[in-house]
Design a protein around this motif. Sequence first.
Motif, PDB file in Angstrom:
ATOM      1  N   LEU A 166       0.951  -1.555   0.526  1.00 34.93           N
ATOM      2  CA  LEU A 166       0.612  -0.324  -0.069  1.00 34.93           C
ATOM      3  C   LEU A 166       1.021   1.127  -0.028  1.00 34.93           C
ATOM      4  CD1 LEU A 166      -2.846  -0.766   2.629  1.00 34.93           C
ATOM      5  CD2 LEU A 166      -2.838  -0.114   0.009  1.00 34.93           C
ATOM      6  N   SER A 167       0.248   2.138  -1.084  1.00 36.53           N
ATOM      7  CA  SER A 167       1.281   3.426  -1.004  1.00 36.53           C
ATOM      8  C   SER A 167       1.027   4.567  -1.124  1.00 36.53           C
ATOM      9  CB  SER A 167       2.300   2.903  -2.407  1.00 36.53           C
ATOM     10  OG  SER A 167       3.501   4.380  -2.915  1.00 36.53           O
ATOM     11  N   PHE A 168       1.109   5.450   0.066  1.00 34.23           N
ATOM     12  CA  PHE A 168       0.252   6.255   0.366  1.00 34.23           C
ATOM     13  C   PHE A 168       0.552   7.673  -0.503  1.00 34.23           C
ATOM     14  CE2 PHE A 168      -1.698   3.725   2.718  1.00 34.23           C
ATOM     15  CZ  PHE A 168      -2.522   4.248   2.845  1.00 34.23           C
ATOM     16  N   ARG A 169       0.516   8.651  -1.769  1.00 34.70           N
ATOM     17  CA  ARG A 169       0.867   9.438  -2.629  1.00 34.70           C
ATOM     18  C   ARG A 169       0.506  11.229  -2.063  1.00 34.70           C
ATOM     19  NH1 ARG A 169       0.930  12.264  -6.929  1.00 34.70           N
ATOM     20  NH2 ARG A 169      -0.161  10.866  -8.535  1.00 34.70           N
ATOM     21  N   LEU A 170       0.402  12.373  -0.867  1.00 37.94           N
ATOM     22  CA  LEU A 170      -0.176  13.702  -0.591  1.00 37.94           C
ATOM     23  C   LEU A 170      -0.181  14.415  -2.223  1.00 37.94           C
ATOM     24  CD1 LEU A 170      -1.189  14.519   1.622  1.00 37.94           C
ATOM     25  CD2 LEU A 170       1.366  16.300   1.533  1.00 37.94           C
ATOM     26  N   ILE A 171      -1.560  14.949  -2.218  1.00 39.60           N
ATOM     27  CA  ILE A 171      -1.607  15.661  -3.571  1.00 39.60           C
ATOM     28  C   ILE A 171      -2.602  16.788  -2.740  1.00 39.60           C
ATOM     29  CG2 ILE A 171      -3.973  15.795  -5.226  1.00 39.60           C
ATOM     30  CD1 ILE A 171      -2.242  13.277  -5.581  1.00 39.60           C
ATOM     31  N   TRP A 172      -2.475  16.859  -1.681  1.00 40.78           N
ATOM     32  CA  TRP A 172      -2.938  18.446  -0.940  1.00 40.78           C
ATOM     33  C   TRP A 172      -3.266  17.862   0.735  1.00 40.78           C
ATOM     34  CZ3 TRP A 172      -7.549  18.045   2.220  1.00 40.78           C
ATOM     35  CH2 TRP A 172      -8.639  17.599   1.602  1.00 40.78           C
ATOM     36  N   ALA A 173      -3.464  18.945   1.220  1.00 36.75           N
ATOM     37  CA  ALA A 173      -3.347  19.128   2.819  1.00 36.75           C
ATOM     38  C   ALA A 173      -3.762  19.816   3.499  1.00 36.75           C
ATOM     39  CB  ALA A 173      -1.993  18.789   3.709  1.00 36.75           C
ATOM     40  N   THR A 174      -4.445  19.981   4.544  1.00 34.88           N
ATOM     41  CA  THR A 174      -5.039  21.134   4.740  1.00 34.88           C
ATOM     42  C   THR A 174      -5.217  21.594   6.279  1.00 34.88           C
ATOM     43  OG1 THR A 174      -6.764  23.381   5.089  1.00 34.88           O
ATOM     44  CG2 THR A 174      -7.152  20.850   5.112  1.00 34.88           C
ATOM     45  N   GLY A 175      -5.349  22.257   7.562  1.00 40.12           N
ATOM     46  CA  GLY A 175      -5.368  22.207   9.001  1.00 40.12           C
ATOM     47  C   GLY A 175      -3.882  22.466   9.167  1.00 40.12           C
TER      48      GLY A 175
END
Length: 149
Positions: free
Chosen positions: A133-142
């Motif tokens: 499982l691999s998670f690629r960050l696209i956006w973040a807020t907070g």
Amino acid sequence: MTSTRSTAEIGSLLDRYLVGLDDEKLDDDWAKRLFTDDTVVEFPMSRHEGIDGLAAYHRSALAAFERTQHLGSPAVVEIHGERARLRANLISTHVHLPQGELPGGERPPLFATGTFVTGEARRTSEGWRLSLLSFRLIWATGNPPAPRA
């Protein structure tokens, strides 16, 4: 097992993974029902290899928050014999712990992220299991959690 049934079973692995995170039922049995012994889980900030310690790895990461909610899209699954690839979108909302309060008693804003999830699964004697499982960050807020002392 039909291809449609296999596709549903593989997609369900990701769903059960996300529900497990939010229900905080992260033990070795949880990991064994979802992952191969040689699994790899990759986040933008850390990585874990192998099933040993996988549940503890997730518990430690989630300990930075009071609670979470993970909303995933249906997984797009491509099966190639005894192996499969999956792809989904994920929005993760993290509620800060009370000790993260700002002056005046307010909590920091929720920390939310949007990621692309990619993965691989293998058919085992116990059924399909996630091997990556691999998670690629696209956006973040907070605000992300404060670094631990």
